[in-house]
Design a protein around this motif. Structure first.
Motif, PDB file in Angstrom:
ATOM      1  N   LYS A  25       0.807  -1.219   0.000  1.00 40.88           N
ATOM      2  CA  LYS A  25       0.000   0.000   0.000  1.00 40.88           C
ATOM      3  C   LYS A  25       0.840   1.269   0.000  1.00 40.88           C
ATOM      4  O   LYS A  25       0.328   2.342  -0.264  1.00 40.88           O
ATOM      5  CB  LYS A  25      -0.925  -0.001   1.209  1.00 40.88           C
ATOM      6  CG  LYS A  25      -1.969  -1.083   1.163  1.00 40.88           C
ATOM      7  CD  LYS A  25      -2.906  -0.985   2.340  1.00 40.88           C
ATOM      8  CE  LYS A  25      -3.957  -2.063   2.269  1.00 40.88           C
ATOM      9  NZ  LYS A  25      -4.905  -1.965   3.374  1.00 40.88           N
ATOM     10  N   THR A  26       2.121   1.149   0.313  1.00 42.15           N
ATOM     11  CA  THR A  26       2.942   2.347   0.421  1.00 42.15           C
ATOM     12  C   THR A  26       4.100   2.300  -0.568  1.00 42.15           C
ATOM     13  O   THR A  26       4.498   1.237  -1.040  1.00 42.15           O
ATOM     14  CB  THR A  26       3.536   2.484   1.837  1.00 42.15           C
ATOM     15  OG1 THR A  26       4.408   1.390   2.065  1.00 42.15           O
ATOM     16  CG2 THR A  26       2.447   2.531   2.888  1.00 42.15           C
ATOM     17  N   LYS A  27       4.643   3.453  -0.860  1.00 44.36           N
ATOM     18  CA  LYS A  27       5.799   3.553  -1.740  1.00 44.36           C
ATOM     19  C   LYS A  27       7.015   2.872  -1.110  1.00 44.36           C
ATOM     20  O   LYS A  27       7.808   2.229  -1.796  1.00 44.36           O
ATOM     21  CB  LYS A  27       6.094   5.037  -2.011  1.00 44.36           C
ATOM     22  CG  LYS A  27       7.151   5.283  -3.010  1.00 44.36           C
ATOM     23  CD  LYS A  27       6.607   5.157  -4.395  1.00 44.36           C
ATOM     24  CE  LYS A  27       7.617   5.747  -5.370  1.00 44.36           C
ATOM     25  NZ  LYS A  27       7.259   5.492  -6.726  1.00 44.36           N
TER      26      LYS A  27
END
Length: 72
Positions: A25-27
């Protein structure tokens, strides 16, 4: 840490031995080994991955990476 991709039916791409890439979900999650390693492995051409000899694999990988960095 790497999980082979499982398909419900036989595909032509199964001969390339792909790995499952987990969703993140995150970079920052894309830089995790569990995501980055299968992404890089799946992006390699079959000619590099299919080499069964442990001695010639690094040579083919180096040639591929050099040609990718400095195209003719």
């Amino acid at each position: 840490m790497l999980t082979p991709a499982r398909n419900s039916r036989e595909l032509r791409s199964t001969s390339s031995n792909p790995f499952y890439i987990p969703r993140v979900k995150t970079k920052a999650g894309t830089r995790a080994f569990s995501v980055a390693a299968p992404t890089v492995w799946n992006s390699l051409p079959v000619s590099v991955k299919s080499e069964g000899n442990i001695v010639s694999f690094p040579r083919r990988l180096k040639t591929y990476l050099f040609n990718a960095a400095y195209p003719p």
